[in-house]
Design an enzyme around this catalytic site. Structure first.
Site, short mmCIF file in Angstrom:
data_model
loop_
_atom_site.label_atom_id
_atom_site.label_comp_id
_atom_site.label_asym_id
_atom_site.label_seq_id
_atom_site.Cartn_x
_atom_site.Cartn_y
_atom_site.Cartn_z
N HIS A 1 -6.41 -22.07 9.37
CA HIS A 1 -7.75 -22.44 8.89
C HIS A 1 -8.46 -21.25 8.25
CE1 HIS A 1 -11.88 -23.73 8.60
NE2 HIS A 1 -12.19 -22.59 9.20
N CYS B 1 -8.43 -28.72 10.10
CA CYS B 1 -9.70 -29.44 10.17
C CYS B 1 -9.52 -30.95 10.02
CB CYS B 1 -10.67 -28.90 9.13
SG CYS B 1 -11.18 -27.21 9.53
N PHE C 1 -2.70 5.54 4.20
CA PHE C 1 -3.83 5.11 5.01
C PHE C 1 -3.38 4.74 6.43
CE2 PHE C 1 -6.54 1.70 6.68
CZ PHE C 1 -7.74 2.37 6.73
N ASP D 1 0.86 -1.19 0.00
CA ASP D 1 0.00 0.00 0.00
C ASP D 1 0.90 1.24 0.00
OD1 ASP D 1 1.03 0.13 2.54
OD2 ASP D 1 -0.89 -0.05 3.58
N CYS E 1 -14.21 -28.57 5.44
CA CYS E 1 -12.89 -27.99 5.14
C CYS E 1 -11.84 -29.09 5.18
CB CYS E 1 -12.56 -26.91 6.17
SG CYS E 1 -10.94 -26.15 5.92
N ASP F 1 -8.45 -7.29 0.22
CA ASP F 1 -7.47 -7.49 1.28
C ASP F 1 -8.12 -7.12 2.60
OD1 ASP F 1 -7.10 -4.38 0.87
OD2 ASP F 1 -6.10 -4.89 2.75
N CYS G 1 -8.54 -28.52 5.25
CA CYS G 1 -7.24 -27.95 5.62
C CYS G 1 -6.57 -28.80 6.71
CB CYS G 1 -7.39 -26.49 6.06
SG CYS G 1 -7.78 -26.24 7.79
ZN LIG Z 1 -10.06 -25.84 8.03
#
Ligand SMILES: [Zn+2]
Ligand SMILES: [Zn+2]
Lengths: 400, 395
Positions: free
Chosen positions: B333, B308, B95, B91, B303, B265, B305
């Protein structure tokens, strides 16, 4: 669990062994070896994906404190999930459960009474009785577990030390009585403080019980470093050769070598955790017997030449890895400059990267110790290591 | 221009594209995790790659303070410094100054602020912002804009919009590496459609590699928010990426994508992780909640991942907000969730199943059919029929 001594040093107590712990097909874990410290069963910062990248099977032994689960999850929930291995997603790792934990729960001998041991935990002082301890063990299902002890620091009175031994032996019997497999997966806790006779007495008594090995406690609690070898020897000389011996509270490389020299097989060390939190990385060469690197680096002006402090400004622009030929994730991917920056801005990744490297490095050190024992050069290894540290300490190089 | 933007599929306004940047070929819509100080809190690069992270956002203000642009430049740029092989975006720093420092003051010259190091007054000009970003070396750099709170009204909004247009020319003139870094202009103009329109036209005239919609996600009402996005995306060029700054709630991302935005973002997924909240298709799962203490399910059974697949809510309950590992695992996660959402948006548009995806998403988030009115309004403009997700009006 099965333990075999594979090589005993002639004229000394140091020994190499093989620990068969994960069923018949799994490769044995060679000893002397390190138990990785955990918080609630996982290393403080290394998640399972990076844990699996560490040398194996060396990195498979984890120490776990049931006290970390005093508040939650409940023993019922842990049982339902399927014990530690399932709950932590580490099915291929081996857990040794003991109350001793220098990370956050400390034994608090003042509050102990005949019913149980007390510990300072993040949620306050807690009393743990053999029965409730066994209940936790039953739900956690570790590979090995250690009996409950009344562990006292070195400075307590002779009388208090004797009480500690008596209670520890009584709780061992209670734990054995509560154990449906009669001590098959159990290590007997040995205490005795700084008293040689109490140490011998405790070790001999524990050795008479039907346990699979021994957890030598009461070290790293204020004893004189000069008297430690004699105490350790008194303990190991009272123990049968063929059973596993683990010591808790010896952390530094020199202390580990002291323990190995006394015939200890496993080490429960919080050294890596404390180094990592302090922003340190281990850098010393481990092949000090055969390699060309018998001299430890003496030109390093920061740290004590076994480690460097990555917070130091001299690493600001240092684009080299922590250790040039290290194969760990951190050294393969990141520079000293980046870790220095991460520490400066208080980013957690600094600790993740340092714990990965330090664990990798310490495991390499243990491998070098094993190789030195196997090739009959342990005494030389220890001598060179300690000497190079001493040369360094007396040299004019300023160290912090 | 150092990027290529190829639209691979469309549904009304929504588009799925391939965005080729100097360091990585990305698929849009995409979410960019915020790595303020050259790291995403608690995750390693290999983990970020594993979960499919394509672009990381770095904050110029923080990086300029520590380790400093000179050091980053000398060590070969931020990619090399943090060893991130994929794309980066920085950026402008403006900001951060306005939002973090109370003593920031904006003049025609630039943003004046008190140095947090020694308290001395400092000035960040458009030229300097670009110079620092050139040293950091991200694939996408952002123009310095005159930032005002969205909730402010009146002549200040107009002043800021025109100043942003004047500053873009100074940014363009100062940009020394257009062959390897893409300068994005930022559309300002508050909630005023006329000002937004003037700003879009002004920026489009400059033919920049990409455009951001700024000044949103700052507390304005949701109806105003989506209308600004809809207006800007409608008039920005089809063949350039559109980035809605600071947007990160899953629902907002779905709505903005339906309206034709491509990039987002937000610190939200990682920040909320540190407070013990997990993103799930249904919304938010508060792992601190006592009910989690004996919940033997994973965070999200759908999920796949690493977290999980391995951990129960009960175990995470005892980690979160207490141990470092708790925020590591939850951030992992949550970012996995955001990456999966980005991927699902992309795939459903390419496969012509975007309306079905949006409907499924809304049905899961609002099982009672209480889809907020602003979402219904936005979807009407996006040309997506979500009547099946909304409960019939009870009369
Ligand atoms: Zn997950
Ligand atoms: Zn390393």
């Amino acid at each position: 669990m099965r333990f075999v001594v594979t090589k005993a040093c002639a004229g000394g107590r140091a020994r190499a062994g093989a620990l068969y712990i994960g069923g018949s097909s799994a490769a044995p874990i060679e000893t002397p070896s390190l138990l990785l410290s955990t918080c609630k069963g996982l290393p403080a910062f290394i998640s399972r994906d990076h844990l699996s990248e560490l040398p194996s099977p060396d990195s498979l032994l984890l120490s776990v404190s049931p006290l970390h689960f005093l508040d939650c999850p409940s023993t019922k929930t842990i049982s339902n999930i399927g014990g530690l291995h399932q709950m932590l997603g580490l099915q291929d790792h081996f857990f040794i459960a003991a109350t001793r934990d220098s990370l956050e729960s400390l034994p608090e001998s003042v509050g102990c009474n005949k019913h149980g041991a007390t510990f300072e935990t993040p949620s306050g002082r807690r009393l743990v009785k053999p029965s409730s301890y066994k209940e936790m063990i039953t739900s956690l299902m570790p590979n090995l577990w250690v009996s409950l002890a009344d562990e006292v620091p070195a400075w307590v009175s002779q009388k208090r030390n004797k009480i500690s031994v008596d209670r520890t032996l009584r709780w061992l019997d209670e734990c054995l009585a509560l154990d449906p497999v009669g001590g098959k997966d159990m290590l007997g806790f040995i205490v005795g403080g700084s008293d040689i006779e109490e140490r011998k007495h405790c070790a001999t008594e524990v050795a008479r019980r039907n346990v699979s090995g021994f957890w030598i406690g009461g070290f790293g609690l204020g004893e004189n470093i000069e008297e430690r070898s004699a105490l350790l020897n008194a303990v190991t000389d009272s123990l049968p050769e063929e059973k596993l011996r683990l010591v808790s509270g010896l952390s530094l490389p020199e202390e580990v070598l002291q323990g190995v020299a006394a015939g200890v097989d496993l080490f429960d060390s919080t050294y890596i955790y404390h180094l990592t939190l302090g922003g340190f990385a281990l850098i010393y060469p481990v092949n000090i017997v055969d390699g060309e690197t018998a001299e430890l680096q003496l030109d390093d002006s920061l740290g004590d030449c076994t480690k460097i402090n990555l917070r130091a400004t001299i690493y600001r622009m240092d684009t080299s890895p922590l250790v040039a030929d290290c194969t760990c994730f951190t050294c393969q991917n990141h520079t000293r400059a980046y870790i220095n920056h991460l520490l400066n801005v208080h980013e957690m990744l600094a600790h993740i990267l340092l714990e990965i490297h330090n664990t990798h490095h310490y495991l390499s050190f243990f491998r070098a110790v094993r190789e030195a024992i196997k090739s009959g050069k342990f005494d030389l290894f220890r001598q060179r290591f300690v000497e190079s540290r001493r040369i360094h300490l007396t040299s004019t190089v300023p160290c912090s | 221009m150092a990027l290529r933007f190829e639209v691979l599929g469309k549904f009304n306004r929504a588009r799925a594209a391939r965005l080729t940047l100097p360091h990585f070929i990305c698929q849009t819509p995409l979410f960019m995790p915020v790595g303020t100080q050259g790291t995403i809190k608690g995750l390693t690069n290999s983990q970020l790659q594993e979960i499919g992270c394509q672009i990381i956002l770095g904050n110029t203000y923080h990086l300029a303070l520590r380790p400093g642009p000179e050091l980053i430049d000398e060590l070969g740029g931020l990619h090399k410094f943090m060893n991130w092989k994929r794309a980066l975006l920085t950026d402008s720093g403006g900001f951060q100054m306005v939002s973090l420092l109370h003593l920031a003051d904006i003049t025609e010259e630039g943003v004046t602020f008190q140095s947090p190091v020694d308290g001395k007054p400092m000035l960040l000009t458009p030229e300097e912002s670009i110079q620092i970003q050139n040293k950091i070396g991200a694939d996408i750099i952002m123009a310095l804009d005159d930032v005002v709170k969205t909730t402010i009204t009146g002549p200040r909004i107009e002043e800021a919009m025109y100043r942003t247009l004047r500053w873009i020319d100074r940014c363009i003139a100062a940009h020394k590496r257009p062959d390897v870094q893409n300068l994005f202009g930022i559309v300002q103009g508050g909630l005023d459609p006329i000002l937004r329109d003037i700003c879009v036209k002004g920026l489009v005239d400059r033919n920049l590699p990409g455009y951001a919609i700024g000044g949103l996600a700052g507390g304005e009402d949701k109806d105003s928010f989506w209308r600004v996005v809809a207006q800007c995306t409608a008039s920005l060029p089809e063949d350039k990426p559109r980035y809605v700054m600071g947007v990160g709630y899953p629902l907002d991302i779905v709505v903005c994508s339906a309206l034709g935005a491509d990039m987002y973002d937000c610190v939200y997924p990682t920040r909320t992780a540190r407070f013990g909240s997990a993103l799930v298709p249904e919304g938010i799962l508060k792992l601190k909640n006592q009910a989690m203490a004996d919940d033997e399910r994973p965070i999200d059974p759908t999920c796949s991942c690493m977290v999980c697949r391995n951990y129960t809510r009960a175990y995470l309950h005892c980690l979160v907000t207490k141990d470092a590992m708790g925020s590591q695992l939850l951030s992992y996660h949550n970012l996995s969730y955001m990456m999966r959402l980005s991927k699902d948006l992309h795939t459903s548009i390419v496969e012509g199943l975007f309306p079905e995806f949006v409907q499924g998403f809304l049905r899961t988030q609002f099982p009672k059919g209480d889809v907020p009115e602003w979402v219904c309004n936005a979807m009407e403009v996006a040309g997506i029929d979500i009547s099946s997700c909304c409960a019939p009006l009870t009369s």
